[in-house]
Scaffold this active site. Sequence first.
Site, mmCIF file in Angstrom:
data_model
loop_
_atom_site.group_PDB
_atom_site.id
_atom_site.type_symbol
_atom_site.label_atom_id
_atom_site.label_comp_id
_atom_site.label_asym_id
_atom_site.label_seq_id
_atom_site.Cartn_x
_atom_site.Cartn_y
_atom_site.Cartn_z
ATOM 1 N N LYS A 148 0.837 -1.201 0.000
ATOM 2 C CA LYS A 148 0.000 0.000 0.000
ATOM 3 C C LYS A 148 0.874 1.255 0.000
ATOM 4 C CE LYS A 148 -3.990 -2.093 0.158
ATOM 5 N NZ LYS A 148 -3.572 -3.470 -0.067
HETATM 6 C C1 LIG Z 1 -9.821 -2.555 -1.954
HETATM 7 C C2 LIG Z 1 -9.346 -3.268 -0.725
HETATM 8 N N1 LIG Z 1 -10.191 -3.403 0.307
HETATM 9 C C3 LIG Z 1 -9.825 -4.036 1.436
HETATM 10 C C4 LIG Z 1 -8.562 -4.545 1.592
HETATM 11 C C5 LIG Z 1 -8.208 -5.260 2.857
HETATM 12 O O1 LIG Z 1 -7.111 -4.703 3.515
HETATM 13 P P1 LIG Z 1 -6.227 -5.630 4.481
HETATM 14 O O2 LIG Z 1 -5.451 -6.561 3.630
HETATM 15 O O3 LIG Z 1 -5.378 -4.661 5.229
HETATM 16 O O4 LIG Z 1 -7.188 -6.332 5.363
HETATM 17 C C6 LIG Z 1 -7.631 -4.429 0.560
HETATM 18 C C7 LIG Z 1 -6.270 -4.998 0.698
HETATM 19 O O5 LIG Z 1 -5.548 -5.279 -0.194
HETATM 20 C C8 LIG Z 1 -8.035 -3.778 -0.645
HETATM 21 O O6 LIG Z 1 -7.194 -3.667 -1.671
#
Ligand SMILES: Cc1ncc(COP(=O)(O)O)c(C=O)c1O
Length: 422
Positions: free
Chosen positions: A196
């Site tokens: 990210k």
């Molecule tokens: C669009 C989107 N939503 C939610 C998430 C979930 O984040 P996390 O992996 O920190 O739980 C991601 C992670 O890649 C994402 O790209």
Amino acid sequence: MSEKLAIRGGEKVIPDGTMKPWPPIDDTDRKLVVASAEGTERAFGPHCTAFQGELAVWNGNKYAITTNSGTAALHMSLVACECGAGDEVIVPAYSWSSSATCIMQHNCIPVFVDIDFDTMNIDVEKIEQAVTPKTKAITAVHLHGLAVEMDPVMSIAERHGLKVIEDACQAHGAKYKGGKVGTLGHCAAFSFNQNKNLCSGEGGMFVTDDEDMLAKAKSLWSFGETRTPAESRDYHVYAMGWMYRNNDLTAAFGRSQLAKLDRHLAAEKANAERLTECLKDVRGLILPTAPADCEHCWYNYTIRFDMERLGHARDAAAFRDRIVDALKAEGLETGVWQAFILPAMTVFQAKNGYGKGCPWECPHAEPVDYSLDKYAVAQRHCDSHTGMTTPLRAPNGPEMAELAAKAIGKVMANLDQLEGPA
Ligand SMILES: Cc1ncc(COP(=O)(O)O)c(C=O)c1O
């Protein structure tokens, strides 16, 4: 002039070791991470408190709670919006799985809406048709770092008394009409995992400007204990909750990266612009664009191959995979980020959430239809895309964007070498 592709034994465009990993580490990181390691609070410690305060200031939110993932922050958003068993939540047909699975996790029903091909975000013109008396919220996913055009989404929400959750997990710093994502809906979730724009390994943040929503989200965050920091902990479970807290070491890393985020975002913008400049005349490519009201933060530079034009409309995904393999051989790792649209995933087609048909067949729910013909645009995008993140990221500069573009240009100019047997 024809050049031998690396996958056919030619020389690769990007030599091994040229691409620098993300995120770059310097003394700011070392200082804060070591300070946390040498401290005494390992769980939710002072760096967590500082991180959520600093993120709230950076983004322009009144409140922020740091979590152990973006998914946790999304789940908290549903609770903040008072979503309950059987309620429907609208979500795009193309996103990361947990944009939708967190809805089921709270016993609610995801209702998918097709995407707009140009923005790759939810098609705002198709949202209202998906609203039913059961709809409680809309999740606007700012995919790849491009904000959803929020005015029409907020108008629909207002007309139907709905809440809007921003899934800003990929979109730190993206803007719509000058406003940062995370400040445009009722509450939002950020992710800080691996690649990210703001990376602390794993981690997330729930943000809102609404005190009541903050309290509701918090009830889920730490085992259902709802006491404020000013009150002593009574180890009593007041609400259904999980363990979604961040920890001090991760938050310390998040803080040091946040201090450099604006600089990193500027580098990504410059690299993305360079890529676009170098790729604009390459035949058979569809490049990412942004509507005039949106400022992209370039989490991901996603290209689509114009399969009609390339004569591969019928075997789009298979031919795309061959291009991706050829790019990899040139030293450019691109990713087919999602090989399936969300409603095509087994959990939704089989409706096998909690077993026994739950949540779809629980008495509070109305039937929903996940017929795949409703998501033709998402499917077309899915079959023809690939994307990249690392070539955009500091410390890689425009020279890396030029190399990436050179690799893409070389493969696209020699697609005949990918025809026939592999
Ligand atoms: C669009 C989107 N939503 C939610 C998430 C979930 O984040 P996390 O992996 O920190 O739980 C991601 C992670 O890649 C994402 O790209």
